[in-house]
Write an enzyme that holds these catalytic residues in place. Structure first.
Site, PDB file in Angstrom:
ATOM      1  N   ASN A  10      44.890  27.048  36.202  1.00 29.15           N
ATOM      2  CA  ASN A  10      45.283  28.509  36.437  1.00 29.15           C
ATOM      3  C   ASN A  10      45.888  29.101  35.515  1.00 29.15           C
ATOM      4  O   ASN A  10      47.234  28.529  35.053  1.00 29.15           O
ATOM      5  CB  ASN A  10      46.142  28.524  37.975  1.00 29.15           C
ATOM      6  CG  ASN A  10      46.280  30.206  38.004  1.00 29.15           C
ATOM      7  OD1 ASN A  10      46.938  30.938  37.108  1.00 29.15           O
ATOM      8  ND2 ASN A  10      46.253  30.656  39.525  1.00 29.15           N
ATOM      9  N   ASP A  12      47.401  32.281  34.691  1.00 31.97           N
ATOM     10  CA  ASP A  12      47.871  33.465  35.021  1.00 31.97           C
ATOM     11  C   ASP A  12      49.159  33.666  34.066  1.00 31.97           C
ATOM     12  O   ASP A  12      49.390  35.010  33.621  1.00 31.97           O
ATOM     13  CB  ASP A  12      48.242  33.616  36.477  1.00 31.97           C
ATOM     14  CG  ASP A  12      47.129  33.815  37.478  1.00 31.97           C
ATOM     15  OD1 ASP A  12      45.974  34.074  36.932  1.00 31.97           O
ATOM     16  OD2 ASP A  12      47.278  33.704  38.715  1.00 31.97           O
ATOM     17  N   HIS A  13      49.736  32.432  34.226  1.00 26.27           N
ATOM     18  CA  HIS A  13      51.321  32.828  33.673  1.00 26.27           C
ATOM     19  C   HIS A  13      51.265  32.873  32.055  1.00 26.27           C
ATOM     20  O   HIS A  13      52.081  33.227  31.356  1.00 26.27           O
ATOM     21  CB  HIS A  13      52.247  31.935  33.992  1.00 26.27           C
ATOM     22  CG  HIS A  13      52.399  32.369  35.636  1.00 26.27           C
ATOM     23  ND1 HIS A  13      52.691  33.351  36.239  1.00 26.27           N
ATOM     24  CD2 HIS A  13      52.122  31.557  36.818  1.00 26.27           C
ATOM     25  CE1 HIS A  13      52.615  33.383  37.288  1.00 26.27           C
ATOM     26  NE2 HIS A  13      52.364  32.291  37.786  1.00 26.27           N
ATOM     27  N   ARG A  21      55.742  41.213  26.479  1.00 30.04           N
ATOM     28  CA  ARG A  21      55.974  42.112  25.208  1.00 30.04           C
ATOM     29  C   ARG A  21      54.875  43.158  25.016  1.00 30.04           C
ATOM     30  O   ARG A  21      54.912  43.862  24.049  1.00 30.04           O
ATOM     31  CB  ARG A  21      55.892  40.946  24.000  1.00 30.04           C
ATOM     32  CG  ARG A  21      57.290  40.495  23.680  1.00 30.04           C
ATOM     33  CD  ARG A  21      58.446  41.338  23.304  1.00 30.04           C
ATOM     34  NE  ARG A  21      59.675  40.691  23.404  1.00 30.04           N
ATOM     35  CZ  ARG A  21      60.170  40.200  22.336  1.00 30.04           C
ATOM     36  NH1 ARG A  21      59.603  40.040  21.107  1.00 30.04           N
ATOM     37  NH2 ARG A  21      61.404  39.575  22.315  1.00 30.04           N
ATOM     38  N   HIS A  46      43.896  34.921  38.730  1.00 25.91           N
ATOM     39  CA  HIS A  46      44.246  35.850  39.696  1.00 25.91           C
ATOM     40  C   HIS A  46      44.261  37.491  39.182  1.00 25.91           C
ATOM     41  O   HIS A  46      45.120  37.692  38.564  1.00 25.91           O
ATOM     42  CB  HIS A  46      45.469  35.412  40.394  1.00 25.91           C
ATOM     43  CG  HIS A  46      45.646  36.166  41.821  1.00 25.91           C
ATOM     44  ND1 HIS A  46      46.816  35.913  42.594  1.00 25.91           N
ATOM     45  CD2 HIS A  46      45.003  37.522  42.477  1.00 25.91           C
ATOM     46  CE1 HIS A  46      46.726  36.778  43.790  1.00 25.91           C
ATOM     47  NE2 HIS A  46      45.743  37.602  43.536  1.00 25.91           N
ATOM     48  N   ARG A  48      45.393  40.518  40.148  1.00 26.32           N
ATOM     49  CA  ARG A  48      45.983  41.123  41.303  1.00 26.32           C
ATOM     50  C   ARG A  48      46.049  42.885  41.044  1.00 26.32           C
ATOM     51  O   ARG A  48      45.697  43.420  40.136  1.00 26.32           O
ATOM     52  CB  ARG A  48      47.707  40.756  41.183  1.00 26.32           C
ATOM     53  CG  ARG A  48      47.953  39.619  41.544  1.00 26.32           C
ATOM     54  CD  ARG A  48      49.521  39.526  41.472  1.00 26.32           C
ATOM     55  NE  ARG A  48      49.839  38.159  42.092  1.00 26.32           N
ATOM     56  CZ  ARG A  48      50.361  38.383  43.627  1.00 26.32           C
ATOM     57  NH1 ARG A  48      50.405  39.537  43.977  1.00 26.32           N
ATOM     58  NH2 ARG A  48      50.590  37.096  44.191  1.00 26.32           N
ATOM     59  N   ARG A  52      49.643  42.436  37.307  1.00 26.43           N
ATOM     60  CA  ARG A  52      51.045  41.994  36.784  1.00 26.43           C
ATOM     61  C   ARG A  52      50.707  40.832  35.727  1.00 26.43           C
ATOM     62  O   ARG A  52      51.583  40.696  34.676  1.00 26.43           O
ATOM     63  CB  ARG A  52      51.952  41.512  37.788  1.00 26.43           C
ATOM     64  CG  ARG A  52      51.718  40.132  38.554  1.00 26.43           C
ATOM     65  CD  ARG A  52      52.827  39.836  39.433  1.00 26.43           C
ATOM     66  NE  ARG A  52      52.770  40.705  40.541  1.00 26.43           N
ATOM     67  CZ  ARG A  52      53.320  40.348  41.669  1.00 26.43           C
ATOM     68  NH1 ARG A  52      53.875  39.308  41.733  1.00 26.43           N
ATOM     69  NH2 ARG A  52      53.231  41.228  42.957  1.00 26.43           N
ATOM     70  N   GLU A  73      40.735  34.426  41.799  1.00 29.74           N
ATOM     71  CA  GLU A  73      41.505  34.837  42.975  1.00 29.74           C
ATOM     72  C   GLU A  73      41.770  36.227  43.235  1.00 29.74           C
ATOM     73  O   GLU A  73      41.611  36.916  42.310  1.00 29.74           O
ATOM     74  CB  GLU A  73      42.789  34.035  42.657  1.00 29.74           C
ATOM     75  CG  GLU A  73      42.654  32.680  42.765  1.00 29.74           C
ATOM     76  CD  GLU A  73      44.229  32.028  42.429  1.00 29.74           C
ATOM     77  OE1 GLU A  73      45.031  32.874  42.617  1.00 29.74           O
ATOM     78  OE2 GLU A  73      44.146  30.805  42.476  1.00 29.74           O
ATOM     79  N   THR A 103      54.831  35.393  44.121  1.00 34.03           N
ATOM     80  CA  THR A 103      53.818  34.620  44.116  1.00 34.03           C
ATOM     81  C   THR A 103      52.955  34.812  45.292  1.00 34.03           C
ATOM     82  O   THR A 103      53.549  35.202  46.215  1.00 34.03           O
ATOM     83  CB  THR A 103      53.866  33.292  43.361  1.00 34.03           C
ATOM     84  OG1 THR A 103      52.647  32.396  43.331  1.00 34.03           O
ATOM     85  CG2 THR A 103      54.878  32.357  44.361  1.00 34.03           C
ATOM     86  N   THR A 104      51.819  34.105  45.373  1.00 37.48           N
ATOM     87  CA  THR A 104      51.223  34.102  46.595  1.00 37.48           C
ATOM     88  C   THR A 104      51.757  33.064  47.677  1.00 37.48           C
ATOM     89  O   THR A 104      51.716  31.817  47.564  1.00 37.48           O
ATOM     90  CB  THR A 104      49.686  33.324  46.551  1.00 37.48           C
ATOM     91  OG1 THR A 104      49.158  34.056  45.533  1.00 37.48           O
ATOM     92  CG2 THR A 104      48.804  33.945  47.587  1.00 37.48           C
ATOM     93  N   GLU A 154      40.705  26.243  50.332  1.00 35.95           N
ATOM     94  CA  GLU A 154      42.008  25.844  49.705  1.00 35.95           C
ATOM     95  C   GLU A 154      43.290  25.723  50.625  1.00 35.95           C
ATOM     96  O   GLU A 154      43.509  27.045  51.011  1.00 35.95           O
ATOM     97  CB  GLU A 154      42.034  26.824  48.377  1.00 35.95           C
ATOM     98  CG  GLU A 154      43.135  26.143  47.376  1.00 35.95           C
ATOM     99  CD  GLU A 154      43.160  26.859  46.067  1.00 35.95           C
ATOM    100  OE1 GLU A 154      42.127  27.141  45.596  1.00 35.95           O
ATOM    101  OE2 GLU A 154      44.193  26.666  45.656  1.00 35.95           O
ATOM    102  N   HIS A 193      48.946  25.067  44.773  1.00 34.75           N
ATOM    103  CA  HIS A 193      50.387  25.803  44.744  1.00 34.75           C
ATOM    104  C   HIS A 193      51.625  25.042  44.708  1.00 34.75           C
ATOM    105  O   HIS A 193      51.760  24.170  45.469  1.00 34.75           O
ATOM    106  CB  HIS A 193      50.522  26.833  45.926  1.00 34.75           C
ATOM    107  CG  HIS A 193      51.426  27.959  45.737  1.00 34.75           C
ATOM    108  ND1 HIS A 193      50.988  29.215  45.193  1.00 34.75           N
ATOM    109  CD2 HIS A 193      52.700  28.196  45.628  1.00 34.75           C
ATOM    110  CE1 HIS A 193      51.828  29.981  45.203  1.00 34.75           C
ATOM    111  NE2 HIS A 193      53.153  29.386  45.220  1.00 34.75           N
TER     112      HIS A 193
HETATM  113  N1  PXP Z   1      45.637  28.145  44.303  1.00 31.66           N
HETATM  114  C1  PXP Z   1      45.845  29.689  44.662  1.00 31.66           C
HETATM  115  C2  PXP Z   1      44.739  30.158  45.479  1.00 31.66           C
HETATM  116  C3  PXP Z   1      46.883  30.519  44.077  1.00 31.66           C
HETATM  117  O1  PXP Z   1      47.128  31.536  44.601  1.00 31.66           O
HETATM  118  C4  PXP Z   1      47.824  29.990  42.925  1.00 31.66           C
HETATM  119  C5  PXP Z   1      49.012  30.591  42.581  1.00 31.66           C
HETATM  120  O2  PXP Z   1      48.451  31.626  41.990  1.00 31.66           O
HETATM  121  C6  PXP Z   1      47.650  28.247  42.683  1.00 31.66           C
HETATM  122  C7  PXP Z   1      46.592  27.720  43.183  1.00 31.66           C
HETATM  123  C8  PXP Z   1      48.463  27.957  41.662  1.00 31.66           C
HETATM  124  O3  PXP Z   1      49.602  27.814  42.081  1.00 31.66           O
HETATM  125  P1  PXP Z   1      50.902  27.455  40.971  1.00 31.66           P
HETATM  126  O4  PXP Z   1      50.806  28.485  40.004  1.00 31.66           O
HETATM  127  O5  PXP Z   1      52.168  27.397  41.625  1.00 31.66           O
HETATM  128  O6  PXP Z   1      50.279  26.023  40.339  1.00 31.66           O
END
Ligand code: PXP
Length: 250
Positions: A10, A12-13, A21, A46, A48, A52, A73, A103-104, A154, A193
């Site tokens: 994932n 996202d971050h 920035r 994801h 959103r 974000r 996601e 977060t979720t 999941e 997660h």
């Molecule tokens: N699976 C799902 C469905 C999620 O929403 C997330 C967090 O966005 C993750 C996995 C990954 O979680 P983490 O970023 O804590 O590893």
């Protein structure tokens, strides 16, 4: 037990850091390319409602530029369904989304939300997108997912990953039982997660799990040693956990 446990990275971050920035660096698509060469089996992102982290343009570029399967996601909203149907990612994971959450924070209420979720699962299934529901490791939720016709669930691993040493065995047992229940109903079972190096082994050993989705820890760890090394180590820990004779994961 399938020997190979798939790793969805994932990213996202990576976008979270970029957005701090507002420029183009670091680029999540570059991270996805690196993840592919470091041993990821898929990319998870994801989109959103508040954008974000990932943006619409990121999703477009991931679809266009990355060969690994994309797991999108998404919340169960008409906007997100439209985006999923337009891009047709390999997979879509329906997650709960609350604006104020960081977060979720928990799983979807597939049981209580059947009436709302049914048309999203139907539309994604009809488009050939492999649909999963992100749920708590709970028998009622798994049965609801099966009734809704989702081929994949999941399981939310947050409670296990955050539990201290005393509470972890009970949380792990919940995940093991839920994964077995999903398998018995013919559902493919994923988990994710909060997974980190020190929590991945016991989860990866659950034989009925087919895929783990891991993000925040890998991106954080990348600061110290690089994303390729972080993914490589996670891959090794997962593979070691799946070796039949190996009782111990370093
Ligand atoms: N699976 C799902 C469905 C999620 O929403 C997330 C967090 O966005 C993750 C996995 C990954 O979680 P983490 O970023 O804590 O590893």
């Amino acid at each position: 037990m399938p020997r190979h446990l798939r790793l969805g990275v994932n990213i996202d971050h990576v976008a979270t850091i970029r957005n701090a920035r507002g420029g183009r660096h670091p680029d999540p698509v570059r991270a996805a390319r690196l993840a592919a060469s470091a041993g990821a089996d898929g990319i998870t992102a994801h989109l959103r409602e508040d954008r974000r982290h990932m943006t619409d343009a990121d999703i477009e570029r991931l679809i266009a530029d990355i060969e690994l399967p994309l797991n999108l996601e998404m919340a169960a909203t008409d906007e997100m369904l439209g985006i999923a149907l337009r891009h047709r990612p390999h997979a879509a994971c329906i997650v709960p989304e609350r604006r104020a959450e960081r977060t979720t924070e928990g799983g979807l209420d597939a049981d209580g939300g059947r009436g709302h979720l049914a048309r999203f699962v139907d539309a994604l299934n009809a488009a050939g997108i492999r649909t999963s529901l992100f749920i708590e490791p709970d028998a009622r939720q798994i049965e609801a997912a099966a009734t809704l016709g989702a081929p994949v669930v999941e399981l939310h691993t947050g409670a296990y990953c955050e539990a201290g040493a005393d509470a972890a065995p009970a949380q792990l047992a919940r995940i093991e039982e839920a994964a077995a229940a999903a398998d018995a109903l013919g559902l493919e079972c994923h988990a994710g997660h909060g997974i980190a190096f020190d929590t991945v082994g016991p989860i990866a050993r659950i034989p009925t799990l087919a895929e783990l989705n891991i993000g925040h820890f890998l991106i954080g760890e990348a600061i110290f040693g690089g994303l390729d090394k972080a993914i490589g180590r996670m891959r090794t820990l997962m593979d070691t956990a799946r070796r039949p004779d190996d009782a111990d994961v370093a």
